[in-house]
Design a protein around this motif. Structure first.
Motif, PDB file in Angstrom:
ATOM      1  N   GLN A   1     -93.755  -7.887  75.893  1.00  0.00           N
ATOM      2  CA  GLN A   1     -93.079  -7.120  76.926  1.00  0.00           C
ATOM      3  C   GLN A   1     -94.085  -6.682  77.972  1.00  0.00           C
ATOM      4  O   GLN A   1     -95.237  -6.376  77.662  1.00  0.00           O
ATOM      5  CB  GLN A   1     -92.375  -5.913  76.329  1.00  0.00           C
ATOM      6  CG  GLN A   1     -91.160  -6.324  75.497  1.00  0.00           C
ATOM      7  CD  GLN A   1     -90.337  -5.134  75.084  1.00  0.00           C
ATOM      8  OE1 GLN A   1     -90.718  -4.426  74.176  1.00  0.00           O
ATOM      9  NE2 GLN A   1     -89.224  -4.939  75.761  1.00  0.00           N
ATOM     10  N   CYS A   2     -93.632  -6.653  79.205  1.00  0.00           N
ATOM     11  CA  CYS A   2     -94.472  -6.249  80.323  1.00  0.00           C
ATOM     12  C   CYS A   2     -94.793  -4.761  80.217  1.00  0.00           C
ATOM     13  O   CYS A   2     -93.879  -3.940  80.057  1.00  0.00           O
ATOM     14  CB  CYS A   2     -93.746  -6.535  81.630  1.00  0.00           C
ATOM     15  SG  CYS A   2     -94.622  -5.949  83.100  1.00  0.00           S
ATOM     16  N   PRO A   3     -96.077  -4.390  80.315  1.00  0.00           N
ATOM     17  CA  PRO A   3     -96.420  -2.960  80.267  1.00  0.00           C
ATOM     18  C   PRO A   3     -96.013  -2.207  81.533  1.00  0.00           C
ATOM     19  O   PRO A   3     -95.937  -0.986  81.519  1.00  0.00           O
ATOM     20  CB  PRO A   3     -97.940  -2.968  80.104  1.00  0.00           C
ATOM     21  CG  PRO A   3     -98.386  -4.290  80.624  1.00  0.00           C
ATOM     22  CD  PRO A   3     -97.266  -5.241  80.380  1.00  0.00           C
ATOM     23  N   ALA A   4     -95.730  -2.922  82.620  1.00  0.00           N
ATOM     24  CA  ALA A   4     -95.359  -2.263  83.876  1.00  0.00           C
ATOM     25  C   ALA A   4     -93.860  -1.972  83.956  1.00  0.00           C
ATOM     26  O   ALA A   4     -93.458  -0.880  84.356  1.00  0.00           O
ATOM     27  CB  ALA A   4     -95.785  -3.130  85.060  1.00  0.00           C
ATOM     28  N   CYS A   5     -93.022  -2.954  83.556  1.00  0.00           N
ATOM     29  CA  CYS A   5     -91.571  -2.765  83.719  1.00  0.00           C
ATOM     30  C   CYS A   5     -90.788  -2.884  82.414  1.00  0.00           C
ATOM     31  O   CYS A   5     -89.570  -2.774  82.418  1.00  0.00           O
ATOM     32  CB  CYS A   5     -91.029  -3.747  84.755  1.00  0.00           C
ATOM     33  SG  CYS A   5     -90.949  -5.462  84.185  1.00  0.00           S
ATOM     34  N   ASP A   6     -91.466  -3.172  81.309  1.00  0.00           N
ATOM     35  CA  ASP A   6     -90.864  -3.277  79.973  1.00  0.00           C
ATOM     36  C   ASP A   6     -89.921  -4.467  79.830  1.00  0.00           C
ATOM     37  O   ASP A   6     -89.122  -4.525  78.915  1.00  0.00           O
ATOM     38  CB  ASP A   6     -90.149  -1.974  79.603  1.00  0.00           C
ATOM     39  CG  ASP A   6     -90.050  -1.789  78.102  1.00  0.00           C
ATOM     40  OD1 ASP A   6     -90.987  -2.206  77.392  1.00  0.00           O
ATOM     41  OD2 ASP A   6     -89.033  -1.238  77.635  1.00  0.00           O
ATOM     42  N   SER A   7     -90.024  -5.440  80.722  1.00  0.00           N
ATOM     43  CA  SER A   7     -89.198  -6.643  80.636  1.00  0.00           C
ATOM     44  C   SER A   7     -89.776  -7.585  79.584  1.00  0.00           C
ATOM     45  O   SER A   7     -90.975  -7.617  79.336  1.00  0.00           O
ATOM     46  CB  SER A   7     -89.176  -7.361  81.985  1.00  0.00           C
ATOM     47  OG  SER A   7     -88.534  -8.612  81.866  1.00  0.00           O
ATOM     48  N   SER A   8     -88.923  -8.379  78.951  1.00  0.00           N
ATOM     49  CA  SER A   8     -89.384  -9.368  77.981  1.00  0.00           C
ATOM     50  C   SER A   8     -89.505 -10.750  78.617  1.00  0.00           C
ATOM     51  O   SER A   8     -89.749 -11.723  77.922  1.00  0.00           O
ATOM     52  CB  SER A   8     -88.438  -9.412  76.783  1.00  0.00           C
ATOM     53  OG  SER A   8     -87.145  -9.784  77.198  1.00  0.00           O
TER      54      SER A   8
ATOM     55  N   THR B   1     -92.411 -12.440  84.689  1.00  0.00           N
ATOM     56  CA  THR B   1     -91.657 -13.176  85.703  1.00  0.00           C
ATOM     57  C   THR B   1     -90.607 -12.303  86.371  1.00  0.00           C
ATOM     58  O   THR B   1     -89.971 -12.712  87.334  1.00  0.00           O
ATOM     59  CB  THR B   1     -90.993 -14.440  85.098  1.00  0.00           C
ATOM     60  OG1 THR B   1     -90.109 -14.039  84.032  1.00  0.00           O
ATOM     61  CG2 THR B   1     -92.036 -15.388  84.564  1.00  0.00           C
ATOM     62  N   ALA B   2     -90.435 -11.081  85.881  1.00  0.00           N
ATOM     63  CA  ALA B   2     -89.483 -10.167  86.495  1.00  0.00           C
ATOM     64  C   ALA B   2     -90.126  -9.367  87.637  1.00  0.00           C
ATOM     65  O   ALA B   2     -89.545  -9.221  88.705  1.00  0.00           O
ATOM     66  CB  ALA B   2     -88.906  -9.210  85.452  1.00  0.00           C
ATOM     67  N   CYS B   3     -91.376  -8.860  87.405  1.00  0.00           N
ATOM     68  CA  CYS B   3     -91.989  -8.007  88.418  1.00  0.00           C
ATOM     69  C   CYS B   3     -93.304  -8.567  88.969  1.00  0.00           C
ATOM     70  O   CYS B   3     -93.831  -8.050  89.944  1.00  0.00           O
ATOM     71  CB  CYS B   3     -92.231  -6.611  87.866  1.00  0.00           C
ATOM     72  SG  CYS B   3     -93.584  -6.480  86.668  1.00  0.00           S
ATOM     73  N   GLY B   4     -93.866  -9.607  88.345  1.00  0.00           N
ATOM     74  CA  GLY B   4     -95.092 -10.229  88.834  1.00  0.00           C
ATOM     75  C   GLY B   4     -96.372  -9.628  88.298  1.00  0.00           C
ATOM     76  O   GLY B   4     -97.462 -10.105  88.613  1.00  0.00           O
ATOM     77  N   HIS B   5     -96.283  -8.598  87.474  1.00  0.00           N
ATOM     78  CA  HIS B   5     -97.475  -7.975  86.894  1.00  0.00           C
ATOM     79  C   HIS B   5     -98.191  -8.984  85.990  1.00  0.00           C
ATOM     80  O   HIS B   5     -97.552  -9.737  85.269  1.00  0.00           O
ATOM     81  CB  HIS B   5     -97.069  -6.743  86.085  1.00  0.00           C
ATOM     82  CG  HIS B   5     -98.207  -6.040  85.429  1.00  0.00           C
ATOM     83  ND1 HIS B   5     -99.091  -5.258  86.125  1.00  0.00           N
ATOM     84  CD2 HIS B   5     -98.601  -6.003  84.138  1.00  0.00           C
ATOM     85  CE1 HIS B   5     -99.989  -4.762  85.290  1.00  0.00           C
ATOM     86  NE2 HIS B   5     -99.717  -5.193  84.077  1.00  0.00           N
ATOM     87  N   SER B   6     -99.511  -9.027  86.034  1.00  0.00           N
ATOM     88  CA  SER B   6    -100.271  -9.920  85.161  1.00  0.00           C
ATOM     89  C   SER B   6    -101.306  -9.134  84.388  1.00  0.00           C
ATOM     90  O   SER B   6    -101.838  -8.128  84.859  1.00  0.00           O
ATOM     91  CB  SER B   6    -100.930 -11.039  85.969  1.00  0.00           C
ATOM     92  OG  SER B   6    -101.874 -10.509  86.867  1.00  0.00           O
TER      93      SER B   6
END
Length: 58
Positions: free
Chosen positions: A27-34, A51-56
């Motif tokens: 899960q993304c640590p920025a937006c919690d998306s899987s 792929t939801a918010c672009g955070h890497s």
């Protein structure tokens, strides 16, 4: 032979099935998306990209 394969395949897994090789949900640590993808870095390392918010991150 069927005219369409639509009835022959299962539905693709949803976001809850997004797992890494160890079976842990990423899960993304920025937006919690899987919606997370693994990408190769310039020096051969592996990074993760949401792929939801672009955070890497790695």
């Amino acid at each position: 032979m069927p005219a369409s394969i639509l009835g022959q395949v299962d539905d693709p897994p949803g976001p809850t099935a997004a797992c890494d090789a160890a079976g842990v949900t990423l899960q993304c640590p920025a937006c919690d998306s899987s919606h997370v993808a693994q990408v190769l870095g310039d020096n051969g390392g592996v990074s993760l990209v949401c792929t939801a918010c672009g955070h890497s991150w790695s």
